[in-house]
Scaffold this active site. Structure first.
Site, PDB file in Angstrom:
ATOM      1  N   LYS A  65       0.853  -1.151  -0.119  1.00  0.00           N
ATOM      2  CA  LYS A  65       0.204   0.001   0.076  1.00  0.00           C
ATOM      3  C   LYS A  65       1.032   1.269  -0.033  1.00  0.00           C
ATOM      4  O   LYS A  65       1.930   1.193   0.097  1.00  0.00           O
ATOM      5  CB  LYS A  65      -1.186   0.022   1.278  1.00  0.00           C
ATOM      6  N   ARG A  69      -3.312  -9.815   5.238  1.00  0.00           N
ATOM      7  CA  ARG A  69      -3.863  -9.965   3.824  1.00  0.00           C
ATOM      8  C   ARG A  69      -2.582  -9.325   2.871  1.00  0.00           C
ATOM      9  O   ARG A  69      -2.323  -8.253   3.058  1.00  0.00           O
ATOM     10  CB  ARG A  69      -5.158  -9.218   3.684  1.00  0.00           C
TER      11      ARG A  69
END
Length: 269
Positions: free
Chosen positions: A214, A248
């Site tokens: 991210k 995740r």
């Protein structure tokens, strides 16, 4: 916690949730796995690398994403879920905030719903989850990054999601919480919530951390998504040390190894 046909310990071990985006426009791997054959190949690879549960998404939720219709999202995920379920023995989570998509995913064989809006976007989604009796992951999210006291506000927002779940009849043992790295947060907020992840334990539910590749990693290291593996591994080690139940991730093999090492150091064996 039971997800599909597998029992997961809610404490003491961090499991790896592998990401499968059957989309043309996801920020990191858009278009790579949006055919059934490519999706199956990737799932087989992730299972071989130690994946514990699979998360399938049919709509990109990257910054400035373009929403797709329920019908389009369903057409992307349902055939893939059905084929994966008939080919592999793996619990499947559906990454969606739409009740019709959740219904279709569960009908196709999915075992869990992963909602980036924590049941606050679609009023019918909580009922779908409750009626199906499946686990759900409720993520923290906001439209704007305006906070009075960041961590306190995050906890209050998550409490609201938990209340929605309770009103629908979703049992406590079916709830997982996600701090929502990259959603409704500034760069500084994202760093803080990863570093203070253990504060979420005050709510009494298992935690899932989704920080893989991210922007918080990209901004810190000045790297594009494909080169953020090492940064992701650090967040996964933090997840272990902070007692998270799941991470995740895109890169399963590397994260499985990092978690194994972190747990050995933490446990002394």
């Amino acid at each position: 916690m039971k997800i599909g046909g597998r029992d997961f310990c809610t404490k003491g071990h961090t499991y790896v949730m592998g990401i499968l985006n059957v989309t043309p426009d996801s920020f990191s791997d858009g278009g790579r796995y949006n055919t059934i054959d490519s999706a199956l190949y990737h799932v087989e690879k992730m299972l071989g690398e130690g994946m514990d549960i699979l998360d399938i998404g049919g709509e990109s939720t990257r910054p400035e994403y373009i929403p797709v219709s329920d019908e389009e999202e369903i057409s992307r995920i349902s055939p893939v879920i059905e084929k994966i379920k008939s080919t592999f023995d793996v619990p499947i989570s559906v990454d969606t905030y739409k009740f019709k998509v959740a219904q279709a995913g569960l009908k196709a064989g999915a075992d869990m719903i992963n909602d980036i809006w924590g049941l606050k976007h679609d009023a019918k989604l909580s009922d779908v989850i409750a009626d199906a009796g499946v686990p759900c992951c409720l993520m923290h999210n906001r439209m704007e990054t305006a906070y009075e006291n960041f961590m306190e506000d995050v906890l209050k927002d998550l409490e609201e999601s938990i209340s929605i779940a309770h009103r629908a009849g979703i049992a406590d043992e079916m709830i997982i919480l996600d701090p929502g790295v990259g959603f409704g947060k500034s760069y500084e907020n994202n760093l803080e919530i990863i570093g203070r992840l253990d504060m979420l334990h005050a709510l009494g539910y298992p935690i899932l951390l989704g920080a893989s590749r991210k922007s918080v990693i990209g901004l810190t290291l000045d790297l594009p998504p494909a080169e953020r593996v090492e940064g992701t591994l650090v967040t996964s080690v933090y997840a272990v040390l902070k007692g998270a139940m799941f991470v995740r991730v895109h890169d399963v093999k590397e994260n499985v190894r990092a978690i194994r090492m972190a747990e050995a150091l933490r446990n002394g064996c």
